[in-house]
Design an enzyme around this catalytic site. Structure first.
Site, PDB file in Angstrom:
ATOM      1  N   HIS A  18       0.830  -1.209   0.000  1.00 26.47           N
ATOM      2  CA  HIS A  18       0.000   0.000   0.000  1.00 26.47           C
ATOM      3  C   HIS A  18       0.870   1.266   0.000  1.00 26.47           C
ATOM      4  O   HIS A  18       0.687   2.166  -0.831  1.00 26.47           O
ATOM      5  CB  HIS A  18      -0.892  -0.034   1.250  1.00 26.47           C
ATOM      6  CG  HIS A  18      -1.846   1.096   1.379  1.00 26.47           C
ATOM      7  ND1 HIS A  18      -3.193   0.953   1.174  1.00 26.47           N
ATOM      8  CD2 HIS A  18      -1.659   2.409   1.701  1.00 26.47           C
ATOM      9  CE1 HIS A  18      -3.795   2.114   1.366  1.00 26.47           C
ATOM     10  NE2 HIS A  18      -2.881   3.021   1.691  1.00 26.47           N
ATOM     11  N   GLU A  19       1.822   1.320   0.915  1.00 22.35           N
ATOM     12  CA  GLU A  19       2.678   2.509   1.017  1.00 22.35           C
ATOM     13  C   GLU A  19       3.626   2.613  -0.183  1.00 22.35           C
ATOM     14  O   GLU A  19       3.915   3.715  -0.663  1.00 22.35           O
ATOM     15  CB  GLU A  19       3.471   2.480   2.325  1.00 22.35           C
ATOM     16  CG  GLU A  19       2.610   2.455   3.590  1.00 22.35           C
ATOM     17  CD  GLU A  19       1.700   3.667   3.710  1.00 22.35           C
ATOM     18  OE1 GLU A  19       1.992   4.703   3.089  1.00 22.35           O
ATOM     19  OE2 GLU A  19       0.678   3.570   4.419  1.00 22.35           O
ATOM     20  N   HIS A  22       1.762   4.239  -3.010  1.00 20.88           N
ATOM     21  CA  HIS A  22       1.727   5.695  -2.864  1.00 20.88           C
ATOM     22  C   HIS A  22       3.027   6.321  -3.370  1.00 20.88           C
ATOM     23  O   HIS A  22       3.018   7.293  -4.128  1.00 20.88           O
ATOM     24  CB  HIS A  22       1.536   6.077  -1.394  1.00 20.88           C
ATOM     25  CG  HIS A  22       0.163   5.860  -0.854  1.00 20.88           C
ATOM     26  ND1 HIS A  22      -0.976   6.170  -1.566  1.00 20.88           N
ATOM     27  CD2 HIS A  22      -0.268   5.383   0.353  1.00 20.88           C
ATOM     28  CE1 HIS A  22      -2.042   5.885  -0.826  1.00 20.88           C
ATOM     29  NE2 HIS A  22      -1.642   5.395   0.334  1.00 20.88           N
TER      30      HIS A  22
END
Length: 211
Positions: A18-19, A22
């Protein structure tokens, strides 16, 4: 116990992906801040927040997982390829989308898995990542859904869109308190508010992936 270990593994993996999503999206849109700070990596140590990880471990013992990773640093002024508000919305959306992609990959592997134990392990990954995606898409700051909503509203022109965008921006200060209150209420009440909101889309997506 085995189920808790599987969920913990996939939540940690999901937060890492997820990170990274980003950071990767921000880098592609012209902002190298995350890359310069060593966040453009799938090394979980670069993304896990110590307090968020401890919270996740403690909460899993009680049957639910609440945790978070370190926010990816983004400098909106570096976004050149799109309007800033649109770019920020896409960067925010990349995190939940990465969890849905990971859940889809795990579901695909499940279709070819023959061992019941492996099927159960992979199912935990599908459920954990669909849950992460939907929770983060809630339109409450500091969750990704809030920035996605701002990106959508900010992409429209006109006084109505401008006024709505301004009101939503002012809401940023109160969002964390509202989110905390919802989590606290869910812990006390026999009926979960967030469960009522996220449950139907969660079951729909999971059943769709496992067809």
């Amino acid at each position: 116990m085995e189920n808790i270990v599987a969920i913990l593994f996939f939540v940690l993996l999901g937060i890492t992906i997820h990170e990274f999503a980003h950071a990767w999206t921000a880098d592609r849109l012209g902002d190298p801040t995350a890359r310069y700070m060593g966040r453009l990596t799938i090394n979980p140590l670069a993304h896990l927040d110590p307090l968020g990880t401890v919270m996740m471990l403690v909460s899993l013992v009680y049957g639910f997982g609440i945790g978070w990773g370190k926010p990816v640093p983004v400098n909106p002024r570096n976004i050149r390829k799109l309007p800033i508000v649109t770019g920020m919305g896409l960067i925010a959306l990349a995190g939940p989308l990465s969890n849905l992609l990971l859940a889809s990959l795990l579901a695909l592997i499940m279709h070819f898995a023959r061992l019941p134990a492996l099927w159960s392990f992979l199912f935990a990954g599908v459920a954990a990542n669909v849950g992460l995606a939907l929770f983060n898409l809630l339109p409450l700051p500091p969750l990704d859904g809030y920035d996605v909503l701002l990106g959508i509203v900010g992409s429209f022109r006109g006084r109505t869109a401008y006024n709505l965008f301004r009101k939503l921006s002012q809401f940023e200060v109160h969002g964390p308190l509202i989110l905390f209150a919802l989590l606290a209420i869910d812990y006390v009440l026999p009926v979960s508010i967030l469960g009522s909101i996220l449950g139907p889309p969660f079951h729909f997506i999971v059943s769709l992936l496992l067809r």
